[in-house]
Design a protein around this motif. Structure first.
Motif, PDB file in Angstrom:
ATOM      1  N   ILE A  62      40.166  -8.349   9.198  1.00 18.95           N
ATOM      2  CA  ILE A  62      39.774  -6.937   9.273  1.00 18.95           C
ATOM      3  C   ILE A  62      38.289  -6.853   8.936  1.00 18.95           C
ATOM      4  CG2 ILE A  62      40.047  -4.661   8.244  1.00 18.95           C
ATOM      5  CD1 ILE A  62      42.960  -5.319   7.762  1.00 18.95           C
ATOM      6  N   ILE A  63      37.518  -6.202   9.812  1.00 17.79           N
ATOM      7  CA  ILE A  63      36.073  -6.038   9.586  1.00 17.79           C
ATOM      8  C   ILE A  63      35.817  -4.587   9.200  1.00 17.79           C
ATOM      9  CG2 ILE A  63      33.776  -6.119  10.618  1.00 17.79           C
ATOM     10  CD1 ILE A  63      34.822  -8.343  12.436  1.00 17.79           C
ATOM     11  N   LEU A  64      35.169  -4.398   8.077  1.00 21.11           N
ATOM     12  CA  LEU A  64      34.828  -3.057   7.584  1.00 21.11           C
ATOM     13  C   LEU A  64      33.302  -2.927   7.586  1.00 21.11           C
ATOM     14  CD1 LEU A  64      37.290  -2.916   4.540  1.00 21.11           C
ATOM     15  CD2 LEU A  64      37.687  -2.100   6.873  1.00 21.11           C
ATOM     16  N   THR A  65      32.792  -1.926   8.328  1.00 21.66           N
ATOM     17  CA  THR A  65      31.329  -1.732   8.446  1.00 21.66           C
ATOM     18  C   THR A  65      30.916  -0.521   7.626  1.00 21.66           C
ATOM     19  OG1 THR A  65      31.372  -2.654  10.688  1.00 21.66           O
ATOM     20  CG2 THR A  65      29.415  -1.376  10.058  1.00 21.66           C
ATOM     21  N   ILE A  66      29.901  -0.713   6.794  1.00 23.95           N
ATOM     22  CA  ILE A  66      29.404   0.384   5.954  1.00 23.95           C
ATOM     23  C   ILE A  66      27.911   0.601   6.224  1.00 23.95           C
ATOM     24  CG2 ILE A  66      31.137   0.007   4.161  1.00 23.95           C
ATOM     25  CD1 ILE A  66      29.078  -1.479   2.541  1.00 23.95           C
ATOM     26  N   GLU A  67      27.443   1.830   5.964  1.00 20.21           N
ATOM     27  CA  GLU A  67      26.044   2.190   6.218  1.00 20.21           C
ATOM     28  C   GLU A  67      25.251   2.190   4.919  1.00 20.21           C
ATOM     29  OE1 GLU A  67      25.879   5.917   8.152  1.00 20.21           O
ATOM     30  OE2 GLU A  67      27.126   5.296   9.861  1.00 20.21           O
ATOM     31  N   LYS A  68      23.969   1.829   5.050  1.00 16.17           N
ATOM     32  CA  LYS A  68      23.083   1.857   3.884  1.00 16.17           C
ATOM     33  C   LYS A  68      22.741   3.303   3.524  1.00 16.17           C
ATOM     34  CE  LYS A  68      20.824  -2.598   4.647  1.00 16.17           C
ATOM     35  NZ  LYS A  68      19.531  -3.281   4.845  1.00 16.17           N
ATOM     36  N   GLU A  69      22.445   3.519   2.257  1.00 16.33           N
ATOM     37  CA  GLU A  69      22.017   4.838   1.806  1.00 16.33           C
ATOM     38  C   GLU A  69      20.549   5.047   2.183  1.00 16.33           C
ATOM     39  OE1 GLU A  69      22.723   4.829  -2.351  1.00 16.33           O
ATOM     40  OE2 GLU A  69      24.700   5.775  -2.142  1.00 16.33           O
ATOM     41  N   THR A  70      20.090   6.339   2.406  1.00 14.96           N
ATOM     42  CA  THR A  70      18.687   6.658   2.656  1.00 14.96           C
ATOM     43  C   THR A  70      17.939   6.643   1.326  1.00 14.96           C
ATOM     44  OG1 THR A  70      19.295   8.047   4.531  1.00 14.96           O
ATOM     45  CG2 THR A  70      17.095   8.374   3.579  1.00 14.96           C
ATOM     46  N   ASP A  71      16.766   5.842   1.251  1.00 13.94           N
ATOM     47  CA  ASP A  71      16.002   5.706  -0.015  1.00 13.94           C
ATOM     48  C   ASP A  71      14.878   6.737  -0.022  1.00 13.94           C
ATOM     49  OD1 ASP A  71      14.675   4.931  -2.272  1.00 13.94           O
ATOM     50  OD2 ASP A  71      14.877   2.778  -1.877  1.00 13.94           O
ATOM     51  N   ILE A  72      15.119   7.905  -0.671  1.00  9.69           N
ATOM     52  CA  ILE A  72      14.150   9.011  -0.672  1.00  9.69           C
ATOM     53  C   ILE A  72      12.862   8.615  -1.358  1.00  9.69           C
ATOM     54  CG2 ILE A  72      13.750  11.376  -1.466  1.00  9.69           C
ATOM     55  CD1 ILE A  72      16.728  11.833  -1.168  1.00  9.69           C
ATOM     56  N   ILE A  73      12.950   7.910  -2.445  1.00 13.87           N
ATOM     57  CA  ILE A  73      11.751   7.513  -3.190  1.00 13.87           C
ATOM     58  C   ILE A  73      10.886   6.589  -2.349  1.00 13.87           C
ATOM     59  CG2 ILE A  73      10.934   6.246  -5.217  1.00 13.87           C
ATOM     60  CD1 ILE A  73      13.400   7.224  -6.689  1.00 13.87           C
ATOM     61  N   PHE A  74      11.630   5.638  -1.666  1.00 11.84           N
ATOM     62  CA  PHE A  74      10.881   4.701  -0.822  1.00 11.84           C
ATOM     63  C   PHE A  74      10.185   5.432   0.315  1.00 11.84           C
ATOM     64  CE2 PHE A  74      10.782   1.911   2.913  1.00 11.84           C
ATOM     65  CZ  PHE A  74       9.988   0.885   2.443  1.00 11.84           C
ATOM     66  N   ILE A  75      11.014   6.347   0.916  1.00 10.47           N
ATOM     67  CA  ILE A  75      10.421   7.092   2.049  1.00 10.47           C
ATOM     68  C   ILE A  75       9.259   7.969   1.554  1.00 10.47           C
ATOM     69  CG2 ILE A  75      10.884   8.893   3.748  1.00 10.47           C
ATOM     70  CD1 ILE A  75      13.718   7.765   3.981  1.00 10.47           C
ATOM     71  N   GLY A  76       9.451   8.628   0.379  1.00  8.85           N
ATOM     72  CA  GLY A  76       8.375   9.472  -0.168  1.00  8.85           C
ATOM     73  C   GLY A  76       7.145   8.645  -0.499  1.00  8.85           C
ATOM     74  N   GLY A  77       7.388   7.464  -1.063  1.00 12.51           N
ATOM     75  CA  GLY A  77       6.260   6.582  -1.410  1.00 12.51           C
ATOM     76  C   GLY A  77       5.510   6.147  -0.178  1.00 12.51           C
ATOM     77  N   MET A  78       6.313   5.825   0.871  1.00 10.22           N
ATOM     78  CA  MET A  78       5.663   5.407   2.101  1.00 10.22           C
ATOM     79  C   MET A  78       4.877   6.560   2.709  1.00 10.22           C
ATOM     80  SD  MET A  78       6.258   2.226   2.601  1.00 10.22           S
ATOM     81  CE  MET A  78       5.850   2.059   4.344  1.00 10.22           C
ATOM     82  N   ALA A  79       5.473   7.746   2.653  1.00 10.84           N
ATOM     83  CA  ALA A  79       4.751   8.911   3.193  1.00 10.84           C
ATOM     84  C   ALA A  79       3.464   9.174   2.415  1.00 10.84           C
ATOM     85  CB  ALA A  79       5.661  10.131   3.167  1.00 10.84           C
ATOM     86  N   LEU A  80       3.575   9.063   1.077  1.00 13.89           N
ATOM     87  CA  LEU A  80       2.387   9.273   0.241  1.00 13.89           C
ATOM     88  C   LEU A  80       1.341   8.227   0.522  1.00 13.89           C
ATOM     89  CD1 LEU A  80       0.989  10.837  -2.041  1.00 13.89           C
ATOM     90  CD2 LEU A  80       2.182   9.347  -3.678  1.00 13.89           C
ATOM     91  N   LEU A  81       1.820   7.009   0.721  1.00 15.84           N
ATOM     92  CA  LEU A  81       0.877   5.922   1.016  1.00 15.84           C
ATOM     93  C   LEU A  81       0.178   6.185   2.334  1.00 15.84           C
ATOM     94  CD1 LEU A  81      -0.308   3.184   0.327  1.00 15.84           C
ATOM     95  CD2 LEU A  81       1.678   2.114   1.456  1.00 15.84           C
ATOM     96  N   ILE A  82       0.980   6.659   3.313  1.00 11.87           N
ATOM     97  CA  ILE A  82       0.389   6.947   4.617  1.00 11.87           C
ATOM     98  C   ILE A  82      -0.648   8.071   4.478  1.00 11.87           C
ATOM     99  CG2 ILE A  82       0.903   7.900   6.895  1.00 11.87           C
ATOM    100  CD1 ILE A  82       3.587   6.398   6.735  1.00 11.87           C
ATOM    101  N   ILE A  83      -0.292   9.092   3.657  1.00 10.66           N
ATOM    102  CA  ILE A  83      -1.231  10.210   3.457  1.00 10.66           C
ATOM    103  C   ILE A  83      -2.503   9.716   2.804  1.00 10.66           C
ATOM    104  CG2 ILE A  83      -1.580  12.339   2.162  1.00 10.66           C
ATOM    105  CD1 ILE A  83       1.395  12.926   2.625  1.00 10.66           C
ATOM    106  N   ILE A  84      -2.344   8.860   1.818  1.00 11.76           N
ATOM    107  CA  ILE A  84      -3.533   8.339   1.119  1.00 11.76           C
ATOM    108  C   ILE A  84      -4.389   7.535   2.064  1.00 11.76           C
ATOM    109  CG2 ILE A  84      -4.264   6.727  -0.690  1.00 11.76           C
ATOM    110  CD1 ILE A  84      -1.830   7.656  -2.296  1.00 11.76           C
ATOM    111  N   ILE A  85      -3.698   6.726   2.877  1.00 11.27           N
ATOM    112  CA  ILE A  85      -4.457   5.896   3.830  1.00 11.27           C
ATOM    113  C   ILE A  85      -5.193   6.795   4.824  1.00 11.27           C
ATOM    114  CG2 ILE A  85      -4.217   4.233   5.694  1.00 11.27           C
ATOM    115  CD1 ILE A  85      -1.928   2.973   4.089  1.00 11.27           C
ATOM    116  N   CYS A  86      -4.472   7.803   5.298  1.00  6.38           N
ATOM    117  CA  CYS A  86      -5.085   8.719   6.273  1.00  6.38           C
ATOM    118  C   CYS A  86      -6.270   9.456   5.648  1.00  6.38           C
ATOM    119  CB  CYS A  86      -4.052   9.717   6.787  1.00  6.38           C
ATOM    120  SG  CYS A  86      -2.796   8.953   7.846  1.00  6.38           S
TER     121      CYS A  86
END
Length: 468
Positions: free
Chosen positions: A414-438
């Protein structure tokens, strides 16, 4: 003168000799019945003891009595003899009459020791010839002379005639005699399959119940010999034995073997949903019998009466076992088998088909296990059921997945497939990093733009001064 005196004296002496001359009396004691000598008998003369008889039964007594003598003779076992005889008698023959005693005879049954009434007892012997029947207590009494041996013959219908001898050597004697029946038949019943005694078997003779056999498989009955009888012997779970049999005079044991009854039996196999199970292996008393057909039924077989074990086996199902007493009341046995356990391997992976380790898998509020480094758990689950698996793992969404374990399956994956959780902090950090770079890029570009404008003004002023 002298001569006369001499003659007179002689006459007187002769007279005196005649007067005192002794008489010898010979006494002979004989038994009145067989005329044998009575030895040791005491002899009394005129009441005085004078001696005893010798081995020839004789006693010699000398006396000078002219009158009669009173002779008495006494011997144990004989009546006292008392007689008056003449004093001149030289011999006396005494017939000794035996005393009589009480002979009591008891007649009993040789097997039961119960008293037998109505048995005719004939007695013959010294001076006796008689016959009497025993009373209700089985006793008969005879008064017979002592010191004798008697022949007894005892007769009673359905009993063997018995002859005995008894010596009457005491005044009162009691003897017991056992009579053996000549109409005894012992039914010996055994089981045909193992030869063991069969207790509790009913025996009928001419349709009349004689009784049941005991723990030794035997029943003693009493029927007249030299006749033919209808015999029936039966016991639950056994085939009835019947025959007409002539019982000879010497026949005592009547052996019989009973075989257990045979009953047709079928066995039907179903699953828990009442559907026939095909090709299930069937065992009867641990012996392989065969497989169930398309309808879940086995072939018909005849089983001897009694307890039997039944077992059903099939891959993917739990083994079924039960015992039944076969007695003809039910000819179809139903076996409902439950689905067996299947060896199940559970794999937990993410959306990219990568193994997820450390995932906790539960079903029906029970933890099945935790995935290893390869994302795997091995367990056993009942086949033919739906299972809802709850998967939890850090960094992944809680997931519930329902899977079916097919009926009769022995192993599956039996194969059970699960999804990863969305990492808000990571995404926010990446967005902030992109903003800083921009922002940085914007500032750099702006600075570079301002530098170019200032340079152009400087070059213009230098030209004008040159002209001045």
């Amino acid at each position: 003168m002298i001569l006369r005196r001499i003659i007179a004296l002689a006459l007187i002496l002769t007279t005196l000799c005649c007067i005192v001359q002794a008489t010898t009396l010979t006494i002979t004691a004989r038994d009145e019945f067989d005329q044998t000598s009575v030895e040791g008998a005491s002899v009394y003369i005129n009441g005085a003891y004078v001696g005893s008889t010798d081995s020839d039964g004789q006693f010699t007594y000398s006396h000078s009595f002219s009158d009669s003598l009173r002779v008495g003779i006494e011997k144990s076992g004989y009546k006292y003899l008392n007689d008056l005889i003449s004093g001149s008698k030289t011999s006396f023959f005494a017939e000794m009459i035996r005393e009589e005693g009480i002979l009591s005879i008891n007649v009993l049954d040789a097997d039961t020791l119960e008293a037998l009434s109505g048995a005719v007892v004939k007695i013959s012997g010294t001076g006796t010839e008689d016959s009497e029947a025993t009373d209700s207590s089985g006793e008969v009494v005879f008064e017979v002379p002592l010191q004798s041996v008697y022949v007894l013959e005892i007769q009673l219908p359905r009993y063997d005639t018995t002859q005995k001898t008894v010596e009457m050597d005491q005044s009162t004697k009691k003897v017991d005699y056992l009579l053996k029946r000549n109409d005894i038949i012992v039914f010996q019943v055994k089981e045909a399959e193992n030869g063991l005694p069969l207790p509790g078997t009913s025996v009928y003779v001419e349709e009349i119940l004689q009784g049941t056999t005991g723990s030794d498989g035997r029943l003693t009955t009493y029927i007249e010999h030299e006749r033919t009888y209808d015999i029936r012997i039966q016991k639950d779970e056994y085939q009835v034995f019947e025959e007409s049999h002539f019982f000879g005079s010497d026949e005592v044991i009547y052996p019989v073997t009973l075989s257990k009854s045979l009953y047709p039996i079928t066995l039907s196999v179903y699953d828990t949903e009442k559907r026939p199970v095909e090709f299930a292996e069937i065992y009867i008393d641990t012996d392989y019998f065969g497989k169930s057909d398309t309808y879940g039924r086995s072939g018909v077989t005849n089983l001897i009466a009694g307890k039997h074990s039944f077992e059903v086996r099939k891959a993917g199902y739990e083994d079924w076992y039960n015992e039944y007493t076969i007695d003809g009341t039910d000819d179809n046995i139903i076996a409902v088998i439950e689905y067996g356990k299947s060896d199940v391997t559970i794999f937990v992976e993410d959306g990219d088909h990568k193994a997820v380790s450390g995932a906790v898998v539960k079903s029906k509020n029970s933890t099945i296990g935790v995935t290893d480094s390869s994302g795997k758990i091995t367990t056993q689950l009942l086949s033919g059921q739906d299972y809802t698996f709850d998967i939890t793992c850090k960094g992944y969404k809680d997931t519930a997945i329902t899977k079916n374990v097919p009926k009769g399956s022995t192993e599956m994956e039996i194969i059970l497939t699960i999804e990863k959780e969305t990492d808000i902090i990571f995404i926010g950090g990446m967005a902030l990093l992109i903003i800083i770079i921009c922002a940085a890029v914007f500032l750099v570009l702006k600075k570079l733009s301002g530098s170019k404008k200032g340079g152009s003004r400087g070059r213009s002023g230098r030209k004008g001064g040159g002209n001045l």
